[in-house]
Structures are given as structure tokens and as C-alpha cells.
Design a protein around this motif. Structure first.
Motif, PDB file in Angstrom:
ATOM      1  N   TRP A   2       0.825  -1.200   0.000  1.00  0.00           N
ATOM      2  CA  TRP A   2       0.000   0.000   0.000  1.00  0.00           C
ATOM      3  C   TRP A   2       0.869   1.265   0.000  1.00  0.00           C
ATOM      4  O   TRP A   2       0.612   2.202  -0.757  1.00  0.00           O
ATOM      5  N   GLY A  46       2.463   2.553  -3.323  1.00  0.00           N
ATOM      6  CA  GLY A  46       1.658   3.379  -4.205  1.00  0.00           C
ATOM      7  C   GLY A  46       1.872   4.865  -4.027  1.00  0.00           C
ATOM      8  O   GLY A  46       1.475   5.670  -4.887  1.00  0.00           O
ATOM      9  N   TYR A  47       2.517   5.249  -2.933  1.00  0.00           N
ATOM     10  CA  TYR A  47       2.753   6.668  -2.658  1.00  0.00           C
ATOM     11  C   TYR A  47       4.205   7.071  -2.914  1.00  0.00           C
ATOM     12  O   TYR A  47       4.595   8.201  -2.602  1.00  0.00           O
ATOM     13  N   ILE A  91      -1.801   0.341  -4.313  1.00  0.00           N
ATOM     14  CA  ILE A  91      -2.725   0.730  -3.239  1.00  0.00           C
ATOM     15  C   ILE A  91      -3.852  -0.282  -3.096  1.00  0.00           C
ATOM     16  O   ILE A  91      -4.155  -0.746  -1.989  1.00  0.00           O
ATOM     17  N   ILE A  92      -4.482  -0.677  -4.200  1.00  0.00           N
ATOM     18  CA  ILE A  92      -5.624  -1.595  -4.129  1.00  0.00           C
ATOM     19  C   ILE A  92      -5.199  -2.985  -3.678  1.00  0.00           C
ATOM     20  O   ILE A  92      -5.867  -3.632  -2.868  1.00  0.00           O
ATOM     21  N   ILE A 111      -4.076  -2.057 -15.531  1.00  0.00           N
ATOM     22  CA  ILE A 111      -4.546  -0.976 -14.650  1.00  0.00           C
ATOM     23  C   ILE A 111      -3.626   0.232 -14.743  1.00  0.00           C
ATOM     24  O   ILE A 111      -4.075   1.384 -14.726  1.00  0.00           O
ATOM     25  N   HIS A 114      -5.242   3.637 -15.603  1.00  0.00           N
ATOM     26  CA  HIS A 114      -5.334   4.485 -14.416  1.00  0.00           C
ATOM     27  C   HIS A 114      -3.937   4.992 -14.060  1.00  0.00           C
ATOM     28  O   HIS A 114      -3.497   6.008 -14.564  1.00  0.00           O
ATOM     29  N   SER A 115      -3.233   4.264 -13.165  1.00  0.00           N
ATOM     30  CA  SER A 115      -1.846   4.601 -12.818  1.00  0.00           C
ATOM     31  C   SER A 115      -1.210   3.420 -12.106  1.00  0.00           C
ATOM     32  O   SER A 115      -1.914   2.590 -11.524  1.00  0.00           O
ATOM     33  N   TRP A 116       0.119   3.344 -12.170  1.00  0.00           N
ATOM     34  CA  TRP A 116       0.805   2.236 -11.494  1.00  0.00           C
ATOM     35  C   TRP A 116       0.673   2.369  -9.985  1.00  0.00           C
ATOM     36  O   TRP A 116       0.664   1.360  -9.269  1.00  0.00           O
ATOM     37  N   ASN A 117       0.543   3.589  -9.473  1.00  0.00           N
ATOM     38  CA  ASN A 117       0.391   3.788  -8.025  1.00  0.00           C
ATOM     39  C   ASN A 117      -0.882   3.145  -7.501  1.00  0.00           C
ATOM     40  O   ASN A 117      -0.896   2.531  -6.433  1.00  0.00           O
ATOM     41  N   PHE A 118      -1.956   3.270  -8.266  1.00  0.00           N
ATOM     42  CA  PHE A 118      -3.246   2.723  -7.857  1.00  0.00           C
ATOM     43  C   PHE A 118      -3.191   1.211  -7.716  1.00  0.00           C
ATOM     44  O   PHE A 118      -3.854   0.631  -6.851  1.00  0.00           O
ATOM     45  N   VAL A 119      -2.384   0.553  -8.563  1.00  0.00           N
ATOM     46  CA  VAL A 119      -2.246  -0.909  -8.511  1.00  0.00           C
ATOM     47  C   VAL A 119      -1.757  -1.342  -7.130  1.00  0.00           C
ATOM     48  O   VAL A 119      -2.329  -2.243  -6.494  1.00  0.00           O
TER      49      VAL A 119
END
Length: 430
Positions: free
Chosen positions: A108, A111-112, A185-186, A174, A178-183
Motif C-alpha cells: 500500500w 503506491g505513494y 494501493i488496491i 490498470i 489508471h496509474s501504477w500507483n493505484f495498482v
């Protein structure tokens, strides 16, 4: 249809016969760990299918991108023996749950990440947390499953790993929409949620008096120095260590760079390259895990060395598959031969822990597997980084893959030596 019917009948018979022999909940534990294994490798391998999205966001060289996987493997590998010792010394189930929670939290946080240094740091932290899982999980499985179902149960668990890897292309998809960061995080949120569920359902195997595989020793007597001294006094263990190091070198090069190989040599998009590199290779690997476990458990009732022979046969097929798959320029043939590699190489994975059980004391299974994991992943990490460095030096992946395929022949020789060594040891004991 006849083959499918025979396999269904065999699996039903295995599960029915084992009900009175195995501890209660043996198959439930396997299902729970199957899911953890899938999450483990989904978190771990999605980064390879998102390479172009990540590099576009955070510029880096090929060698630096390879280092993201390598640093994970090096940290993961170096801590694996200690993590295995924790599983031998304390509760295996609690070690697994803690590991899942921490690595999901780190996923998680990944993602940041906004800089290369932050991304590299999170990969290292993930290596720390994930090191605790595999030694504890496989040891817990063989605590529950005895000889008659050991290879099959191990293979089924490892199919969870392959399911996670085969779904890795979702990360690339994804990342594009969307973005690699979102991958990250989810996936992190999913893992944290599942670790809470395991608190209620994942338990250690109960004591089974009179059984060779029973957990009947006092865990407080397990000492890490005694474990290391014992393990490295076993010639077969050292052979297995070298064997797994070479096999890990090949495996991680294939896993880490196959999406890039497909994209560059066959002019595919990131999504298609990630799809072909995972959605074909890993289903074949799943079949290989189940077939290898099924075949070994059948054969081992007649030949005690089947757990060495089946992997050796598999590697004799896997080696030429990599070589031809990376040599041909016909895309369909490349996919077919890499599928052949995925199928037959997995005979090793379904039998690795069962092989270890044949050559070492049950008190040190997790520690022993941790040491094996350390060596395999460190060598694998070197392989990934070396492949990236060779690419920077204008040496293409075809040459790298062809060289790697030849090293699998050495693995076959090492398996044969382990089989002979165990046979000689048994004769001397008579």
C-alpha cells in the motif's frame, strides 16, 4: 476424457483415504494458504508488467529497473533463514499472518512512492516482510500432509503462487488505464483485509503422537546455531542448495524479463506483452505443479526416489524449451516453448519441500527451506540485475535466455547426485 476421469478418481481417493490419517483441517489450511500464495506473488511480480508506466513516471535505466526486483530478492533471500527459524521456533500460523499484514501494508505504501529512492526502499521493505511467508507456509503444509499427499499438497499450494503470477498482467492493464500507483494501493488493501480473516481460521497442526512428521519436539529447544550446524553437515542439503541456486537464477531471469522480451522482439504493447508473458506461461506452470505432484505421489508408492526423479525428467525437457523458445522468430512457437518450460520446470517446485523432508530432520524444515530460499533468491536477483546490465551493454535477451537454459543441465546432474547420496546413506544405515 479417460485421463481427466482417472485424475478425478485419484484425487477423490487421495482425499478420502487421508481423512483418517491427516490432522483435522489439513485441506482447509491448504485452501487458505493457496490464497495467501496468490496475493504474495501478485504483489511481487506486477512491477515487471508495469515497467514502462513506472519508468515514464520515474525515469531510470534498465539496470536500475532490474535493481528494483534484485534488491527485493536480496533482502528477501538474506532474511529467509532467520524467518524460517522463527517458523521452527514459534507458531508457523502466526508468522504467516504477521508476514501477510506487513507486506500488504508495504505494498500500500509503495503506491505513494514519488522518487526512485522511495520506490527502491519500499521494495527492500517488502523483501523483509515476505521472507517470513514461504518457509512457514510450506512447513505448515507438510506438518498437516503426510507422505501420501505431500507432493500434491505442495503442488496445489504453489498453484496459488502461479495464479498470482498469471494475473500479473492486470497490473500492466490498470497502470495503462489508471496509474501504477493505484495498482499497489488496491492490492495492499486486499492483503491487509485478508490477514484479519486469517486470524480466525489459520491454525498450527495439532500434535500427532507416534508419527514421524509430528510436531512433538519442544520448540524452545530449537536453536538457530544448532540448526545451521546440522544442516551444513548434510551433503545432500548442500547439493540441494547449489541446485536451487542455479534453478533460481534461470527462473527469475525468465519471470522478470519475459514481458520486455515479448514487447521488444515482437513489437507488442505493454498490455499485450504482459498478457502473453503471464497468461500463457503461468497456466502451463499450474498444470505442471499439479501434474508433478500427482505423478510423484503415484510413483513414490513404488519408488522412494520419485521425488528426485520427477524433477530431473522435467528439467531435461525444460532446458531445450527455453533454448528453442528464445531462438525461434515465430511468435506462436515462442509461446508454446515457454509454456513447455513453465509446465515441466514446475515438477521441481511441487517436490522441493518433499525432497527436503527426505534429507533433513523435521525440526529444521522451515530453517532449511529458508536457507535454500536465500541462496536461490540472491542468485536470482544477481541474474535479473545482470540481464539488465547486459542489455545496457547491447547484449540482447535471446543470448541471456539461451545461456540460462544450458545451466539447467547442471541441475539434472545435481539431482542425480542427491538421489545416489541418499541411497548410499540408507545402505550404510542398514
Amino acid at each position: 476424457m479417460e485421463l481427466i476421469h482417472f485424475i478425478q478418481k485419484f484425487l477423490y481417493q487421495k482425499m478420502s483415504d487421508s481423512k483418517s490419517k491427516l490432522p483435522k483441517g489439513a485441506w482447509r489450511i491448504l485452501v487458505l494458504l493457496f490464497i495467501v500464495g496468490a496475493l504474495n506473488y501478485l504483489d511481487r511480480t506486477t512491477i515487471t508488467t508495469m515497467r514502462f508506466s513506472i519508468v515514464e513516471s520515474i525515469p531510470m535505466t534498465d539496470a536500475q529497473f532490474g535493481l528494483l526486483s534484485s534488491v527485493f530478492l536480496w533482502v528477501y533471500g538474506l532474511l529467509s533463514p532467520f524467518a524460517g527459524f522463527l517458523a521452527d521456533r514459534f507458531s508457523r500460523s502466526k508468522v504467516i499472518i504477521f508476514s501477510l499484514f506487513v507486506w500488504s501494508l508495504v505494498t500500500w505504501l509503495t503506491g505513494y512512492a514519488r522518487t526512485y529512492e522511495e520506490l527502491l526502499a519500499t521494495r527492500a521493505l517488502m523483501g523483509i516482510s515476505e521472507a517470513c511467508y514461504i518457509p512457514a507456509a510450506l512447513s505448515l503444509i507438510v506438518d498437516y500432509h503426510r507422505d501420501s499427499t505431500r507432493s500434491l499438497a505442495t503442488g496445489i499450494h504453489m498453484t496459488g503462487v502461479m495464479v498470482g503470477q498469471s494475473l500479473g498482467f492486470i497490473g500492466g492493464w490498470i497502470a495503462e488505464v489508471h496509474s501504477w500507483n493505484f495498482v499497489f494501493i488496491i492490492f495492499g488493501v486486499i492483503g491487509i483485509s485478508y490477514s484479519v480473516i486469517l486470524l480466525f481460521f489459520l491454525k498450527d497442526a495439532p500434535d500427532q503422537d507416534g508419527k514421524d512428521d509430528a510436531i512433538k519436539m519442544n520448540k524452545s529447544d530449537v536453536r538457530i546455531w544448532n540448526a545451521f550446524k546440522y544442516l551444513f553437515a548434510q551433503r545432500s542439503f548442500i547439493l540441494l542448495l547449489v541446485f536451487l541456486g542455479i534453478a533460481g537464477f534461470v527462473t527469475w531471469i525468465v519471470v522478470a524479463w519475459l514481458p520486455t522480451y515479448y514487447k521488444e522482439f515482437f513489437n507488442l504493447s505493454q498490455t499485450k506483452a504482459g498478457f502473453y508473458a503471464t497468461a500463457y506461461l503461468y497456466p502451463a506452470s499450474i498444470v505442471g505443479l499439479l501434474l508433478g505432484g500427482f505423478w510423484t505421489d503415484c510413483w513414490s508408492s513404488k519408488n522412494k526416489y520419485a521425488r528426485f526423479l520427477v524433477p530431473a525428467i522435467g528439467l531435461c525437457i525444460a532446458a531445450p524449451c527455453i533454448f528453442i523458445g528464445s531462438y525461434t522468430t515465430v511468435f506462436a512457437l515462442t509461446i508454446v516453448f515457454f509454456m513447455g518450460y513453465g509446465l515441466t520446470k514446475m515438477f521441481v517446485d511441487s517436490n522441493l519441500m518433499p525432497m527436503l523432508c527426505l534429507i533433513i530432520d523435521s525440526r529444521y524444515r522451515a530453517t532449511g527451506y529458508g536457507i535454500l530460499n536465500m541462496f536461490a533468491t540472491i542468485v536470482g536477483g544477481i541474474g535479473i540485475y545482470l540481464a539488465g546490465a547486459l542489455r545496457d551493454s547491447q547484449i540482447n535477451l535471446r543470448v541471456v535466455y539461451q545461456f540460462a537454459s544450458l545451466s539447467l543441465i547442471v541441475c539434472v546432474v545435481l539431482l542425480w547426485m542427491m538421489k545416489r547420496n541418499l541411497s548410499a546413506k540408507e545402505k550404510n544405515a542398514l
